[in-house]
Write a protein that holds these residues in place. Structure first.
Motif, PDB file in Angstrom:
ATOM      1  N   GLU A 394     -18.489  45.402  -7.848  1.00  0.00           N
ATOM      2  CA  GLU A 394     -17.486  44.512  -8.437  1.00  0.00           C
ATOM      3  C   GLU A 394     -16.068  44.988  -8.094  1.00  0.00           C
ATOM      4  OE1 GLU A 394     -17.888  44.452 -12.636  1.00  0.00           O
ATOM      5  OE2 GLU A 394     -16.360  42.896 -12.903  1.00  0.00           O
ATOM      6  N   ASP A 395     -15.861  46.286  -8.242  1.00  0.00           N
ATOM      7  CA  ASP A 395     -14.526  46.829  -7.945  1.00  0.00           C
ATOM      8  C   ASP A 395     -14.206  46.730  -6.454  1.00  0.00           C
ATOM      9  OD1 ASP A 395     -13.718  47.475 -10.534  1.00  0.00           O
ATOM     10  OD2 ASP A 395     -14.751  49.396 -10.501  1.00  0.00           O
ATOM     11  N   ILE A 396     -15.201  46.972  -5.624  1.00  0.00           N
ATOM     12  CA  ILE A 396     -14.966  46.887  -4.173  1.00  0.00           C
ATOM     13  C   ILE A 396     -14.618  45.443  -3.798  1.00  0.00           C
ATOM     14  CG2 ILE A 396     -16.055  47.101  -1.890  1.00  0.00           C
ATOM     15  CD1 ILE A 396     -17.802  49.373  -3.153  1.00  0.00           C
ATOM     16  N   ALA A 397     -15.371  44.506  -4.357  1.00  0.00           N
ATOM     17  CA  ALA A 397     -15.125  43.089  -4.034  1.00  0.00           C
ATOM     18  C   ALA A 397     -13.751  42.652  -4.548  1.00  0.00           C
ATOM     19  CB  ALA A 397     -16.221  42.224  -4.645  1.00  0.00           C
ATOM     20  N   ARG A 398     -13.382  43.141  -5.717  1.00  0.00           N
ATOM     21  CA  ARG A 398     -12.078  42.774  -6.286  1.00  0.00           C
ATOM     22  C   ARG A 398     -10.949  43.294  -5.400  1.00  0.00           C
ATOM     23  NH1 ARG A 398     -12.694  45.151 -10.864  1.00  0.00           N
ATOM     24  NH2 ARG A 398     -13.304  43.413 -12.201  1.00  0.00           N
ATOM     25  N   GLY A 399     -11.077  44.539  -4.980  1.00  0.00           N
ATOM     26  CA  GLY A 399     -10.050  45.114  -4.107  1.00  0.00           C
ATOM     27  C   GLY A 399      -9.974  44.362  -2.785  1.00  0.00           C
ATOM     28  N   THR A 400     -11.128  43.987  -2.277  1.00  0.00           N
ATOM     29  CA  THR A 400     -11.165  43.272  -0.993  1.00  0.00           C
ATOM     30  C   THR A 400     -10.506  41.897  -1.113  1.00  0.00           C
ATOM     31  OG1 THR A 400     -13.182  44.463  -0.418  1.00  0.00           O
ATOM     32  CG2 THR A 400     -12.758  42.432   0.795  1.00  0.00           C
ATOM     33  N   LEU A 401     -10.748  41.243  -2.255  1.00  0.00           N
ATOM     34  CA  LEU A 401     -10.139  39.925  -2.480  1.00  0.00           C
ATOM     35  C   LEU A 401      -8.617  40.032  -2.521  1.00  0.00           C
ATOM     36  CD1 LEU A 401     -10.755  36.924  -3.239  1.00  0.00           C
ATOM     37  CD2 LEU A 401     -10.498  37.624  -5.621  1.00  0.00           C
ATOM     38  N   VAL A 402      -8.116  41.018  -3.257  1.00  0.00           N
ATOM     39  CA  VAL A 402      -6.656  41.176  -3.359  1.00  0.00           C
ATOM     40  C   VAL A 402      -6.083  41.603  -1.999  1.00  0.00           C
ATOM     41  CG1 VAL A 402      -4.804  42.524  -4.455  1.00  0.00           C
ATOM     42  CG2 VAL A 402      -6.649  41.565  -5.844  1.00  0.00           C
ATOM     43  N   LEU A 403      -6.831  42.410  -1.274  1.00  0.00           N
ATOM     44  CA  LEU A 403      -6.379  42.779   0.074  1.00  0.00           C
ATOM     45  C   LEU A 403      -6.276  41.530   0.946  1.00  0.00           C
ATOM     46  CD1 LEU A 403      -5.736  44.901   2.289  1.00  0.00           C
ATOM     47  CD2 LEU A 403      -8.192  44.974   2.772  1.00  0.00           C
ATOM     48  N   ALA A 404      -7.289  40.666   0.892  1.00  0.00           N
ATOM     49  CA  ALA A 404      -7.274  39.442   1.710  1.00  0.00           C
ATOM     50  C   ALA A 404      -6.070  38.581   1.356  1.00  0.00           C
ATOM     51  CB  ALA A 404      -8.576  38.670   1.500  1.00  0.00           C
ATOM     52  N   GLU A 405      -5.843  38.438   0.072  1.00  0.00           N
ATOM     53  CA  GLU A 405      -4.693  37.636  -0.392  1.00  0.00           C
ATOM     54  C   GLU A 405      -3.388  38.232   0.157  1.00  0.00           C
ATOM     55  OE1 GLU A 405      -5.028  34.971  -2.795  1.00  0.00           O
ATOM     56  OE2 GLU A 405      -2.938  34.660  -2.208  1.00  0.00           O
TER      57      GLU A 405
END
Ligand code: GLV
Ligand code: MN
Ligand code: MN
Length: 412
Positions: A394-405
């Motif tokens: 969950e944390d990895i996916a969250r970080g990846t989403l914010v990175l993409a944004e």
């Protein structure tokens, strides 16, 4: 923009990369330019090519995987980290920034977003100092922070020069050509596990880094006199290990009394010669790592270590010699990138903590050539550089989403 991170695929890629290791699972060991590292690089290259990225690498093996923007001549936006791992490490250090960066690019591709500035995934060579004694080898060279001549003098423990080792890995070209042209990047963002406990303790899912502490590394050699552990009377001894013990405690004390928690000092290696139970140690070699966000305060600890060495040398009649391997300047993250990261957190409804990076990263050197920022995700108990290092999907996916944004904002 509808952005979706493929969490399942990302996690399975992290597991797949972790299986390319010289350590026994769950430990990961991947030392730069070993057959295992080369296998991991080849695996990653295939993943990048499957995503339609154009992959190239430089003479030291820094790898660049580019998603061309609509203005290919414009400065690129970089993201990435490293995949080398110290002996007996975990799965996430560096890897989250590389595979998270790749997934962020794929998420942007799936969303229909088209960048104006190319987005480039970077995999830096030898962020870890294990083989050549100096961390961030690739980013030091890319940023012009290490001269090609100084890099050329590096050798591993077997005495193999960097040219020999990189040649054996199939890398051609001159180290002098690794430095990037001025203005190559518009910005650089690195996603990483925190490697400390603050996010988890405060139950905040993301950290936006404001500044990065910098290390100084020393090798200290102590020469005393050996002899029979039974025969030599205590007043007659010049025991190098006893001198080292005093010096280690003096270094610890200098860091403890610096007046700031940001000061840390570690003696992580202690080699004792001849290393027999019934033989007085005649020689000791210490590796010392001293860090701070404030260069002056860090350098004061180095001076204290030097002064303590002189006093111990006189008192114990041992010779103490110090080699300085590196003493880097701390970096501030660029306000524009910090702002882009903070706004991306807000846009995705995520609370974040502005924070210091106490570990060093390739971003320390990227910050010298381009506006740079870092995004941290929590890791369990703050553990890192150990096999039970863990970050949740969950944390990895969250970080990846914010990175993409953030990449979308910076590359538009
Ligand atoms: C990086 O691995 C560090 O030691 O901070
Ligand atoms: Mn590390
Ligand atoms: Mn790392």
């Amino acid at each position: 923009m509808k952005l979706d991170v493929d969490r399942k695929r990302l996690v399975s890629e992290i597991e797949a990369l972790a299986s390319i290791s010289d350590g026994e699972a769950p430990a990961v060991t991947r030392i730069v330019f070993t057959p295992t590292d080369l296998k991991a690089r080849a695996w990653l290259r295939t993943r990048c090519e499957e995503a339609g990225l154009a992959v190239r690498w430089d003479a030291v093996g820094n790898t660049f995987a580019r998603w061309a923007g609509s203005d290919p001549a414009a400065a690129a936006v970089g993201t990435g980290s490293h995949i080398d791992a110290i002996p007996n490490a975990g799965k996430y250090d560096g890897v989250v920034g590389v595979l998270g960066g790749l997934e962020a690019i794929r998420a942007l591709q799936r969303s229909g977003f088209r960048p104006k500035h190319s987005i480039e995934l970077l995999v830096f060579t030898s962020e870890e100092p294990t083989r050549f004694g100096i961390g961030c080898l690739g980013s030091r060279l890319l940023s012009g922070s290490l001269s090609p001549e100084a890099a050329g003098r590096l050798a591993d423990d077997e005495g193999k020069s960097i040219d020999e080792v990189r040649g054996g890995a199939g890398l051609q070209g001159e180290l002098a050509d690794v430095k990037l042209a001025d203005g190559y990047y518009k910005a650089f963002v690195e996603l990483h596990i925190e490697q400390g406990p603050l996010l988890e303790r405060q139950q905040i899912p993301l950290g936006v880094v404001t500044n990065i502490a910098a290390p100084a590394s020393l090798r200290i050699s102590i020469a005393g006199a050996g002899g029979h552990a039974g025969g030599v009377l205590m007043p007659d001894r010049r025991d190098a290990l006893c001198a080292a013990a005093e010096l280690i405690l003096a270094i610890e004390n200098a860091a403890l009394t610096s007046g700031a928690w940001d000061t840390v000092a570690t003696v992580g290696m202690c080699e004792v010669f001849p290393g027999a139970v019934n033989s007085i140690p005649s020689q000791v070699r210490l590796s010392v790592d001293i860090r701070d966000t404030d260069r002056e305060r860090r350098d004061a600890v180095m001076r204290a270590a030097e002064n303590a060495g002189q006093a111990i040398s006189a008192k114990r009649q041992v010779a103490i010699h110090t080699d300085l391997l590196n003493a880097d300047a701390p970096a501030n993250c660029a306000p524009g990138v910090v702002e882009a990261l903070s706004q991306s957190c807000q846009k995705r409804g995520q609370n974040f903590l502005p924070m210091v990076s106490r570990a060093y990263h390739d971003s320390l050197f990227m910050a010298r050539i381009t506006p740079t920022g870092m995004l941290f995700i929590p890791c369990r108990n703050g553990y890192s550089h150990r096999p039970d290092e863990y970050a949740s999907a969950e944390d990895i996916a969250r970080g990846t989403l914010v990175l993409a944004e953030t990449l979308a904002v910076l590359s538009a």
